[in-house]
Design a protein around this motif. Structure first.
Motif, short mmCIF file in Angstrom:
data_model
loop_
_atom_site.label_atom_id
_atom_site.label_comp_id
_atom_site.label_asym_id
_atom_site.label_seq_id
_atom_site.Cartn_x
_atom_site.Cartn_y
_atom_site.Cartn_z
N GLU A 277 107.53 -22.77 16.18
CA GLU A 277 107.86 -21.34 16.05
C GLU A 277 109.37 -21.16 15.89
O GLU A 277 110.17 -22.02 16.27
CB GLU A 277 107.37 -20.64 17.33
N ALA A 278 109.76 -20.03 15.34
CA ALA A 278 111.17 -19.73 15.05
C ALA A 278 112.08 -20.02 16.23
O ALA A 278 111.83 -19.55 17.35
CB ALA A 278 111.32 -18.26 14.65
N MET A 279 113.14 -20.78 15.98
CA MET A 279 114.20 -21.05 16.96
C MET A 279 113.72 -21.83 18.19
O MET A 279 114.40 -21.82 19.21
CB MET A 279 114.89 -19.73 17.38
N HIS A 280 112.57 -22.48 18.08
CA HIS A 280 112.11 -23.34 19.16
C HIS A 280 112.65 -24.76 18.97
O HIS A 280 113.06 -25.13 17.88
CB HIS A 280 110.58 -23.33 19.23
N GLY A 281 112.61 -25.54 20.06
CA GLY A 281 113.29 -26.83 20.01
C GLY A 281 112.40 -28.04 20.25
O GLY A 281 112.92 -29.15 20.42
N THR A 282 111.09 -27.87 20.24
CA THR A 282 110.21 -29.01 20.51
C THR A 282 110.15 -29.95 19.30
O THR A 282 110.07 -29.51 18.17
CB THR A 282 108.78 -28.50 20.81
N ASP A 283 110.17 -31.26 19.61
CA ASP A 283 110.03 -32.26 18.55
C ASP A 283 108.56 -32.61 18.33
O ASP A 283 107.78 -32.66 19.29
CB ASP A 283 110.79 -33.55 18.94
N TYR A 284 108.23 -32.91 17.11
CA TYR A 284 106.85 -33.29 16.76
C TYR A 284 106.39 -34.48 17.60
O TYR A 284 105.26 -34.50 18.09
CB TYR A 284 106.81 -33.64 15.27
N ARG A 285 107.29 -35.44 17.79
CA ARG A 285 106.89 -36.64 18.53
C ARG A 285 106.69 -36.37 20.03
O ARG A 285 106.19 -37.24 20.75
CB ARG A 285 107.90 -37.77 18.31
N ASP A 286 107.08 -35.20 20.51
CA ASP A 286 106.88 -34.86 21.92
C ASP A 286 105.68 -33.95 22.14
O ASP A 286 105.39 -33.56 23.28
CB ASP A 286 108.14 -34.19 22.48
N LEU A 287 104.96 -33.61 21.07
CA LEU A 287 103.75 -32.80 21.25
C LEU A 287 102.70 -33.63 21.98
O LEU A 287 102.61 -34.85 21.81
CB LEU A 287 103.19 -32.38 19.88
N ALA A 288 101.87 -32.96 22.80
CA ALA A 288 100.83 -33.65 23.57
C ALA A 288 99.84 -34.33 22.63
O ALA A 288 99.37 -35.43 22.89
CB ALA A 288 100.13 -32.66 24.49
N GLU A 289 99.53 -33.66 21.53
CA GLU A 289 98.66 -34.29 20.53
C GLU A 289 99.02 -33.75 19.15
O GLU A 289 99.66 -32.71 19.03
CB GLU A 289 97.19 -34.05 20.84
N THR A 290 98.59 -34.48 18.14
CA THR A 290 98.86 -34.05 16.77
C THR A 290 98.08 -32.77 16.48
O THR A 290 96.87 -32.74 16.66
CB THR A 290 98.42 -35.15 15.78
#
Lengths: 202, 202, 202, 202
Positions: free
Chosen positions: C159-172
């Motif tokens: 989402e806009a201006m969020h900072g989470t990395d794809y590799r840190d998502l709980a699942e794809t």
């Protein structure tokens, strides 16, 4: 040799009563496609009351459904657009937005109605912008189901800040003519391959 | 008249031993800025071992911190880049990524270290791409704290698919020269206004 | 079923010692390609001393010639890039500039060394930019001889201006996973067609 | 404190009878501008029969001349647009093309009618595209005479391939709200500076 059909959507801001460089380039593309057994037709989009929107039919006299039938009947779709401010014309953007509806128009196996069709791009302006217009149109065509061969683009622009129109040149520049020939050879080759071998289910 | 300083970051892919059209255009910009009481300097970025990254200092011999000091000391920063494939050079993108770190470098009132500085753009290529390069660089400069006056851009490109370099032209095209003069007048005007009236706290 | 090979060029700004979301997405693409009989390999470009330039070999320890051999041996080339400032990474731009040299590398019939190869794109960022990165990379790949099937792109952004990395998502995310599967099905289908039917002479 | 006026051009594809996320964000921008002594108005462009073209008046019932009067009367012009296919809407492009006419509308000293006005940008979509839309609009606004302060952009987009509309969010995301506040503070500061100190003759 499988016979093919092409449709050029000419995205000049003006109606047919005004001469258009993008229509000229589109017709040159169709002439080269004819050399490869591909019969073509051009639509000057601004002649028709196409509605703003992102559906297949916006109702209220929207001209898009009739144009869409021709898109769906064609093997090759050529987006021909002038450059304004280094960007595709608003008419071109309106066309791409209408094509966006095809993302929802899938067969029972998840394939868009446009899968198997080949895209091509023709861009013309007084100066500067052909590569960026290509980028925007190529991204949109890929998004909505078209396949793009290499060098599926022909274009002409003049030197920086010059004002000559393509249709007022004494003759077609050889570099643009050669690029148009490559576009025709590659798009027809690819369209024939895809006619005989559709994409797999999603 | 407040004296000003300008820094041109020249983003040619080549080091100074190779002549560069973007350096030529950058120096023409600096010459015009000098007419408005603005002393300038140019850095050929590829001469220095700038690291890939998005921080102010990537360590390990990174040359960016030294360049960054000059950026922070300047009132006007000129991004000068060649066009490759209709897009800004990778060196230009590397510079913009390093400037991205300034988003985190704010004073106690939330203002970036770059607030109050004016951006300018100089783009040159054999053909096609100046408007799109401008778009990418303008967006990035706005994101990282610079102010952009109208017509803060000067450029030259040749006719479609031509191969002449700007530095090999017999003389500077008058349209580009005039655009460079406007850039200098507008950026210095704006830089002086901002020197005397900083942006409010965020 | 013709066996195929794929090469993913991972354009993270960081070397392999740092985990990379674009490498993760690239490897997910290679896994899906493997399901379609396509053996793949990934190169973290920043691990290698690739020189800035637009030729096939810039000399002086340039790592590109070795990478280029792998590009020329692959049927499918995946450009995997992070988004910085809404744009492709500078490493990605460096790779595209090096591929630009293929325009001059033609056979006796005018076809680039890349003709017949299929391109694919994987884009990842904390937020915003995947469509534009796709546009720039798609335009460049088309320019330098690659063919692009529909939906040859997979991506994730937050989402806009969020900072989470794809590799840190709980699942794809399922949407990205499904898009990756479509990419693999379409690129392998197209690569097999082109292996058996090369583009005509220019 | 000098009183200022702002005009928001809302570039939704739909007329006012349909709720619009870009209109919502535009009105939030106007509310924040009001906090800085700037009175604002919004025009839903699709409500009016604006003609395609690049002149100040295309005749035949063209609604642009009336809108243009309001543009020329405003100190701050906000371009508010939805994202479609990662790009600005066709209505937004139509507006930018009409503003292109201002390049020819100069005073006896070569300054466009728009010199001294400040631009701002508000972008909203279900997912992805805000930076690129910003790039295209920023380049166009700079071309046609507007000045852009830092962070003159506010936006919201959702996670990749999600379908939520901004106007359906339970509350305005704080990051977007904060960005809108910065936009208002910076544009009004700059507009006041330029009201008191016009750009020099070209």
């Amino acid at each position: 040799m499988t016979s093919l059909t092409a449709l050029a959507l000419v995205c000049s801001l003006k109606k047919s009563e005004t001469p258009s460089s993008s229509e000229l380039l589109a017709r040159q593309v169709l002439d080269e496609l004819a050399e490869h057994g591909c019969a073509g037709d051009a639509i000057r989009v601004a002649d028709h009351p196409v509605a703003f929107g992102v559906s297949t039919d916006e109702g209220h006299g929207d001209a898009w459904p009739t144009i869409r039938e021709k898109v769906l009947a064609a093997d090759i779709v050529v987006i021909a657009t002038p450059i304004w401010m280094g960007q595709p014309s608003s008419v071109c953007k309106m066309v791409l937005e209408r094509l966006d509806a095809e993302i929802g128009e899938t067969d029972e196996q998840g394939r868009m109605s446009t899968y198997g069709k080949v895209g091509a791009i023709a861009v013309v302006g007084n100066e500067d912008g052909a590569h960026h217009v290509t980028a925007q149109v190529a991204q949109a065509l890929t998004d909505v189901g078209f396949t793009l061969p290499p060098n599926a683009v022909t274009y002409w622009v003049g030197e920086a800040m010059h004002g000559t129109d393509y249709r007022d040149l004494a003759e077609t520049p050889e570099k643009t003519a050669g690029t148009t020939r490559t576009l025709a050879a590659n798009t027809t080759h690819l369209a024939r391959l895809l006619r005989d071998a559709e994409y797999p289910p999603a």
